[in-house]
Design a protein around this motif. Structure first.
Motif, PDB file in Angstrom:
ATOM      1  N   TYR A   1       2.269  -3.730   8.415  1.00 49.57           N
ATOM      2  CA  TYR A   1       3.123  -3.384   7.282  1.00 49.57           C
ATOM      3  C   TYR A   1       3.942  -4.593   6.881  1.00 49.57           C
ATOM      4  O   TYR A   1       4.398  -5.344   7.746  1.00 49.57           O
ATOM      5  CB  TYR A   1       4.069  -2.252   7.721  1.00 49.57           C
ATOM      6  CG  TYR A   1       4.641  -1.426   6.605  1.00 49.57           C
ATOM      7  CD1 TYR A   1       3.911  -0.393   6.032  1.00 49.57           C
ATOM      8  CD2 TYR A   1       5.913  -1.666   6.129  1.00 49.57           C
ATOM      9  CE1 TYR A   1       4.448   0.385   5.025  1.00 49.57           C
ATOM     10  CE2 TYR A   1       6.459  -0.896   5.124  1.00 49.57           C
ATOM     11  CZ  TYR A   1       5.709   0.135   4.577  1.00 49.57           C
ATOM     12  OH  TYR A   1       6.234   0.900   3.575  1.00 49.57           O
TER      13      TYR A   1
ATOM     14  N   GLU B   1       1.383  -2.295  -9.174  1.00 52.01           N
ATOM     15  CA  GLU B   1       0.351  -1.374  -9.658  1.00 52.01           C
ATOM     16  C   GLU B   1      -0.516  -2.054 -10.714  1.00 52.01           C
ATOM     17  O   GLU B   1      -1.745  -1.940 -10.691  1.00 52.01           O
ATOM     18  CB  GLU B   1       0.989  -0.095 -10.189  1.00 52.01           C
ATOM     19  CG  GLU B   1       1.527   0.783  -9.062  1.00 52.01           C
ATOM     20  CD  GLU B   1       2.379   1.957  -9.530  1.00 52.01           C
ATOM     21  OE1 GLU B   1       2.779   2.010 -10.716  1.00 52.01           O
ATOM     22  OE2 GLU B   1       2.667   2.821  -8.681  1.00 52.01           O
TER      23      GLU B   1
ATOM     24  N   TRP C   1      -2.614  -1.248  -7.038  1.00 52.54           N
ATOM     25  CA  TRP C   1      -2.137  -0.478  -5.892  1.00 52.54           C
ATOM     26  C   TRP C   1      -1.532   0.845  -6.341  1.00 52.54           C
ATOM     27  O   TRP C   1      -0.918   0.938  -7.401  1.00 52.54           O
ATOM     28  CB  TRP C   1      -1.073  -1.236  -5.123  1.00 52.54           C
ATOM     29  CG  TRP C   1      -1.569  -2.488  -4.459  1.00 52.54           C
ATOM     30  CD1 TRP C   1      -2.865  -2.884  -4.284  1.00 52.54           C
ATOM     31  CD2 TRP C   1      -0.765  -3.506  -3.887  1.00 52.54           C
ATOM     32  NE1 TRP C   1      -2.914  -4.082  -3.632  1.00 52.54           N
ATOM     33  CE2 TRP C   1      -1.635  -4.497  -3.378  1.00 52.54           C
ATOM     34  CE3 TRP C   1       0.591  -3.691  -3.755  1.00 52.54           C
ATOM     35  CZ2 TRP C   1      -1.180  -5.629  -2.724  1.00 52.54           C
ATOM     36  CZ3 TRP C   1       1.049  -4.828  -3.122  1.00 52.54           C
ATOM     37  CH2 TRP C   1       0.163  -5.780  -2.607  1.00 52.54           C
ATOM     38  N   SER C   2      -1.660   1.853  -5.526  1.00 55.40           N
ATOM     39  CA  SER C   2      -0.999   3.132  -5.726  1.00 55.40           C
ATOM     40  C   SER C   2       0.171   3.168  -4.744  1.00 55.40           C
ATOM     41  O   SER C   2      -0.031   3.039  -3.538  1.00 55.40           O
ATOM     42  CB  SER C   2      -1.973   4.273  -5.428  1.00 55.40           C
ATOM     43  OG  SER C   2      -1.314   5.506  -5.485  1.00 55.40           O
TER      44      SER C   2
ATOM     45  N   THR D   1       2.515   1.569  -0.290  1.00 60.19           N
ATOM     46  CA  THR D   1       1.107   1.936  -0.283  1.00 60.19           C
ATOM     47  C   THR D   1       0.876   2.721   1.004  1.00 60.19           C
ATOM     48  O   THR D   1       1.629   2.599   1.974  1.00 60.19           O
ATOM     49  CB  THR D   1       0.186   0.696  -0.311  1.00 60.19           C
ATOM     50  OG1 THR D   1       0.415  -0.086   0.861  1.00 60.19           O
ATOM     51  CG2 THR D   1       0.412  -0.151  -1.555  1.00 60.19           C
TER      52      THR D   1
ATOM     53  N   THR E   1      -2.480   3.090   2.680  1.00 66.21           N
ATOM     54  CA  THR E   1      -3.913   2.894   2.862  1.00 66.21           C
ATOM     55  C   THR E   1      -4.357   3.118   4.295  1.00 66.21           C
ATOM     56  O   THR E   1      -5.541   3.326   4.543  1.00 66.21           O
ATOM     57  CB  THR E   1      -4.317   1.460   2.470  1.00 66.21           C
ATOM     58  OG1 THR E   1      -3.708   0.548   3.390  1.00 66.21           O
ATOM     59  CG2 THR E   1      -3.913   1.129   1.050  1.00 66.21           C
ATOM     60  N   GLY E   2      -3.436   3.009   5.247  1.00 61.46           N
ATOM     61  CA  GLY E   2      -3.808   3.108   6.648  1.00 61.46           C
ATOM     62  C   GLY E   2      -4.200   1.764   7.239  1.00 61.46           C
ATOM     63  O   GLY E   2      -4.478   1.645   8.422  1.00 61.46           O
ATOM     64  N   ASP E   3      -4.240   0.726   6.411  1.00 60.09           N
ATOM     65  CA  ASP E   3      -4.507  -0.627   6.882  1.00 60.09           C
ATOM     66  C   ASP E   3      -3.169  -1.362   6.847  1.00 60.09           C
ATOM     67  O   ASP E   3      -2.157  -0.780   7.197  1.00 60.09           O
ATOM     68  CB  ASP E   3      -5.565  -1.291   5.991  1.00 60.09           C
ATOM     69  CG  ASP E   3      -6.113  -2.583   6.590  1.00 60.09           C
ATOM     70  OD1 ASP E   3      -5.907  -2.828   7.787  1.00 60.09           O
ATOM     71  OD2 ASP E   3      -6.734  -3.342   5.848  1.00 60.09           O
TER      72      ASP E   3
ATOM     73  N   ASP F   1      -0.160  -2.059   5.017  1.00 57.75           N
ATOM     74  CA  ASP F   1       0.462  -1.506   3.819  1.00 57.75           C
ATOM     75  C   ASP F   1       1.661  -2.337   3.395  1.00 57.75           C
ATOM     76  O   ASP F   1       2.209  -3.124   4.160  1.00 57.75           O
ATOM     77  CB  ASP F   1       0.872  -0.051   4.063  1.00 57.75           C
ATOM     78  CG  ASP F   1      -0.323   0.890   3.972  1.00 57.75           C
ATOM     79  OD1 ASP F   1      -0.951   0.913   2.903  1.00 57.75           O
ATOM     80  OD2 ASP F   1      -0.623   1.570   4.958  1.00 57.75           O
TER      81      ASP F   1
END
Length: 115
Positions: free
Chosen positions: A6, A22, A27-28, A39, A41-43, A45
């Protein structure tokens, strides 16, 4: 294994920062109150922090670990200085420290990893 997961960026204007990232990168960003968005994403962020009382002076790298208390002890033994003791946030717990060069970083443990 500990790894950066992160990066939190200080910002003065959350709406402008969200719009920029964005539009520039597609990016969301999910809002968590009026001064924070990130974000999910699980990666690795990205978080945007607009609360002046919470924001760091520079981007804050967050390192994910499996055991927060063990990491806190290791950081302290290695010469790090805790600048914000362990606290909870949506999704887990973390602490912030400065390394011997004065860089501020954070270490977090996900709620999913904490039983």
């Amino acid at each position: 294994m500990a790894r950066p997961n992160y990066i939190e960026l200080p910002t003065r204007d959350i709406a402008a920062a969200r719009s920029f990232y964005e539009q520039a990168f597609g990016w969301s960003l999910t809002a968590f109150g009026p001064t924070y968005a990130c974000t999910m994403t699980g990666d690795v962020d990205i978080g945007l922090q607009a609360d002046a009382a919470e924001a760091t002076k520079a981007p804050l790298t967050v390192i994910q670990v499996d055991d927060l208390e063990t990491a806190l002890a290791a950081v302290t033994r290695a010469g790090g200085t805790v600048v914000r003791p362990i606290f909870s946030f949506p999704g887990g717990r973390r602490f912030q420290f400065t390394d011997p060069s004065g860089n501020e970083l954070a270490v977090m443990q996900s709620s999913a990893d904490h039983g």
